[in-house]
Design a protein around this motif. Structure first.
Motif, PDB file in Angstrom:
ATOM      1  N   ILE A 106     -71.310 -42.607 -30.151  1.00 50.11           N
ATOM      2  CA  ILE A 106     -72.752 -41.286 -30.032  1.00 50.11           C
ATOM      3  C   ILE A 106     -71.769 -39.954 -30.322  1.00 50.11           C
ATOM      4  O   ILE A 106     -70.911 -39.716 -29.457  1.00 50.11           O
ATOM      5  CB  ILE A 106     -72.916 -41.578 -28.313  1.00 50.11           C
ATOM      6  N   ASN A 107     -72.778 -39.615 -31.196  1.00 46.21           N
ATOM      7  CA  ASN A 107     -72.225 -37.764 -31.376  1.00 46.21           C
ATOM      8  C   ASN A 107     -72.380 -36.751 -30.806  1.00 46.21           C
ATOM      9  O   ASN A 107     -74.087 -37.136 -30.333  1.00 46.21           O
ATOM     10  CB  ASN A 107     -72.485 -37.625 -32.828  1.00 46.21           C
ATOM     11  N   ILE A 108     -71.820 -35.616 -30.323  1.00 45.83           N
ATOM     12  CA  ILE A 108     -72.368 -34.647 -29.227  1.00 45.83           C
ATOM     13  C   ILE A 108     -72.407 -33.688 -30.077  1.00 45.83           C
ATOM     14  O   ILE A 108     -71.105 -33.610 -30.620  1.00 45.83           O
ATOM     15  CB  ILE A 108     -71.928 -34.695 -27.923  1.00 45.83           C
ATOM     16  N   PRO A 109     -72.615 -32.288 -30.498  1.00 51.26           N
ATOM     17  CA  PRO A 109     -74.744 -32.973 -30.121  1.00 51.26           C
ATOM     18  C   PRO A 109     -75.367 -33.063 -30.478  1.00 51.26           C
ATOM     19  O   PRO A 109     -76.578 -33.138 -30.576  1.00 51.26           O
ATOM     20  CB  PRO A 109     -74.769 -31.298 -29.315  1.00 51.26           C
TER      21      PRO A 109
ATOM     22  N   LEU B 194     -68.236 -39.214 -28.987  1.00 45.71           N
ATOM     23  CA  LEU B 194     -67.358 -38.223 -29.981  1.00 45.71           C
ATOM     24  C   LEU B 194     -67.931 -37.686 -29.514  1.00 45.71           C
ATOM     25  O   LEU B 194     -68.948 -36.955 -30.629  1.00 45.71           O
ATOM     26  CB  LEU B 194     -67.289 -38.884 -31.898  1.00 45.71           C
ATOM     27  N   VAL B 195     -67.282 -36.153 -29.574  1.00 42.70           N
ATOM     28  CA  VAL B 195     -67.344 -34.526 -29.356  1.00 42.70           C
ATOM     29  C   VAL B 195     -66.865 -33.587 -29.940  1.00 42.70           C
ATOM     30  O   VAL B 195     -65.948 -33.739 -30.435  1.00 42.70           O
ATOM     31  CB  VAL B 195     -66.707 -34.462 -27.660  1.00 42.70           C
ATOM     32  N   ALA B 196     -67.646 -32.946 -30.857  1.00 40.21           N
ATOM     33  CA  ALA B 196     -67.769 -32.038 -31.645  1.00 40.21           C
ATOM     34  C   ALA B 196     -67.364 -30.733 -31.616  1.00 40.21           C
ATOM     35  O   ALA B 196     -67.392 -30.544 -30.095  1.00 40.21           O
ATOM     36  CB  ALA B 196     -68.515 -31.712 -32.360  1.00 40.21           C
ATOM     37  N   GLU B 197     -66.212 -29.896 -31.987  1.00 42.39           N
ATOM     38  CA  GLU B 197     -66.257 -28.878 -31.136  1.00 42.39           C
ATOM     39  C   GLU B 197     -66.712 -28.047 -30.643  1.00 42.39           C
ATOM     40  O   GLU B 197     -67.588 -27.667 -30.866  1.00 42.39           O
ATOM     41  CB  GLU B 197     -64.660 -27.640 -31.693  1.00 42.39           C
ATOM     42  N   GLY B 198     -66.688 -26.944 -29.970  1.00 36.28           N
ATOM     43  CA  GLY B 198     -67.308 -25.861 -28.615  1.00 36.28           C
ATOM     44  C   GLY B 198     -67.559 -25.585 -27.572  1.00 36.28           C
ATOM     45  O   GLY B 198     -66.376 -27.170 -27.065  1.00 36.28           O
TER      46      GLY B 198
ATOM     47  N   THR C 113     -54.579 -31.832 -34.456  1.00 36.79           N
ATOM     48  CA  THR C 113     -54.210 -31.285 -33.135  1.00 36.79           C
ATOM     49  C   THR C 113     -54.927 -30.290 -32.536  1.00 36.79           C
ATOM     50  O   THR C 113     -55.444 -30.093 -31.035  1.00 36.79           O
ATOM     51  CB  THR C 113     -53.177 -31.402 -32.043  1.00 36.79           C
ATOM     52  N   SER C 114     -55.696 -29.043 -32.972  1.00 39.10           N
ATOM     53  CA  SER C 114     -56.340 -28.152 -32.920  1.00 39.10           C
ATOM     54  C   SER C 114     -57.722 -29.078 -32.598  1.00 39.10           C
ATOM     55  O   SER C 114     -58.278 -27.661 -31.113  1.00 39.10           O
ATOM     56  CB  SER C 114     -56.243 -27.191 -34.085  1.00 39.10           C
ATOM     57  N   TYR C 115     -57.812 -29.360 -32.018  1.00 38.74           N
ATOM     58  CA  TYR C 115     -59.232 -29.777 -31.980  1.00 38.74           C
ATOM     59  C   TYR C 115     -59.161 -30.172 -30.255  1.00 38.74           C
ATOM     60  O   TYR C 115     -60.359 -29.855 -29.828  1.00 38.74           O
ATOM     61  CB  TYR C 115     -59.478 -31.504 -32.079  1.00 38.74           C
TER      62      TYR C 115
ATOM     63  N   ILE D 178     -63.979 -28.842 -22.052  1.00 40.62           N
ATOM     64  CA  ILE D 178     -65.078 -29.060 -21.029  1.00 40.62           C
ATOM     65  C   ILE D 178     -64.966 -28.362 -19.536  1.00 40.62           C
ATOM     66  O   ILE D 178     -63.985 -28.386 -19.197  1.00 40.62           O
ATOM     67  CB  ILE D 178     -64.940 -30.742 -20.689  1.00 40.62           C
ATOM     68  N   ASP D 179     -66.157 -27.457 -19.773  1.00 41.52           N
ATOM     69  CA  ASP D 179     -66.246 -26.133 -18.446  1.00 41.52           C
ATOM     70  C   ASP D 179     -66.390 -26.646 -17.282  1.00 41.52           C
ATOM     71  O   ASP D 179     -67.249 -26.594 -17.517  1.00 41.52           O
ATOM     72  CB  ASP D 179     -66.373 -25.318 -19.198  1.00 41.52           C
TER      73      ASP D 179
END
Length: 266
Positions: free
Chosen positions: A34-37, A57-61, A86-88, A94-95
């Protein structure tokens, strides 16, 4: 025509392979990514839509939310999972917005519940500002837990009631329990987390600035640095009551307290 023994053997062999393939597909073939967003706008919505064995699977952000695995043994992670970049880790955040624990495991999740390749920040709760584990034993790899706080115990990580999570390649830093205990990590009631290649630094609390262990909780530390943690009272680095941590290649440095056990208080 007549079938030979060889023909029959080939047919039986083919049938066995075919049936094995069907079993494999039935067992493993329905795992979903499942891809976010792209598929869902929030990580929690992706978790809610998932089943055991799936990957969220979470895209950067930056995702301002508090997530709960709700008993699902799934993988939640950044694009680090697919790229090993590792930059990801630092760019996928998650805030918690100071509205509760950022990540919660409290429904019996096991080691196949994975959090990987993310940064967990800005959580605030009574217990476990960053990571909250209750009677659960997830796997946390290649994450940063930073800038979280708890009004009671476990500013960064809270492990309670037979929780045995594993932390591998993790940084737990700048978390606090200003009026409580266990600034970085809090363990209680037969909770035995495992820490491998972990840094626990610059955390603060009343007692147990880096780590607090209580009531037969015996964490294992291997290749761990516990540094620059501080407390108002006792145990700048590690504070243990009725507990026996295992330490292998552990560095305790520059931890401070007002009374006893700058590095370790037993």
């Amino acid at each position: 025509c007549k079938n030979s023994v060889t023909d029959m053997s080939i047919s039986i062999s083919f049938l066995k392979k075919f049936l094995t393939s069907i079993v494999f597909i039935a067992t493993f073939g329905f795992a979903t990514t499942i891809n976010i967003p792209a598929d869902y706008s929030t990580i929690q919505a992706g978790i809610d839509a998932s089943s055991d064995g799936d990957t969220v699977l979470v895209a950067e952000g930056t995702y301002v939310e508090n997530i709960n695995y709700n008993g699902k043994n799934i993988v939640v992670g950044s694009l680090y999972l697919t790229t090993s970049d590792t930059s990801y880790i630092s760019s996928t955040i998650i805030d918690g917005d100071e509205t509760g624990s950022v990540v919660t495991f409290d429904s019996g999740e096991n080691a196949t519940a994975v959090l990987s390749g993310l940064t967990v920040i800005n959580g605030y709760g009574g217990y476990g500002g960053g990571i909250f584990c209750n009677n659960s034993s997830p796997s946390l790899t290649n994450i940063s837990v930073s800038g979280n706080s708890a009004s009671n115990n476990g500013g960064g990580v809270y492990c309670y009631d037979y929780s045995n999570p594993t932390f591998t390649n993790v940084t737990i830093s700048n978390n606090s329990a200003p009026t409580g205990i266990g600034g970085g990590v809090y363990c209680r009631i037969y909770s035995n987390p495992t820490f491998t290649n972990v840094t626990i630094s610059n955390n603060s609390a009343m007692n147990g600035g880096g780590v607090y262990c209580y009531y037969y909780s015996n964490p294992t530390f291997t290749n761990v640095t516990i540094s620059n943690n501080s407390v108002v009272n006792n145990g700048g680095g590690i504070f243990c009551v009725s507990s026996s941590p295992s330490l292998t290649n552990v560095t305790l440095t520059n931890n401070s307290c007002s009374y006893n056990g700058g590095g370790m208080y037993l």
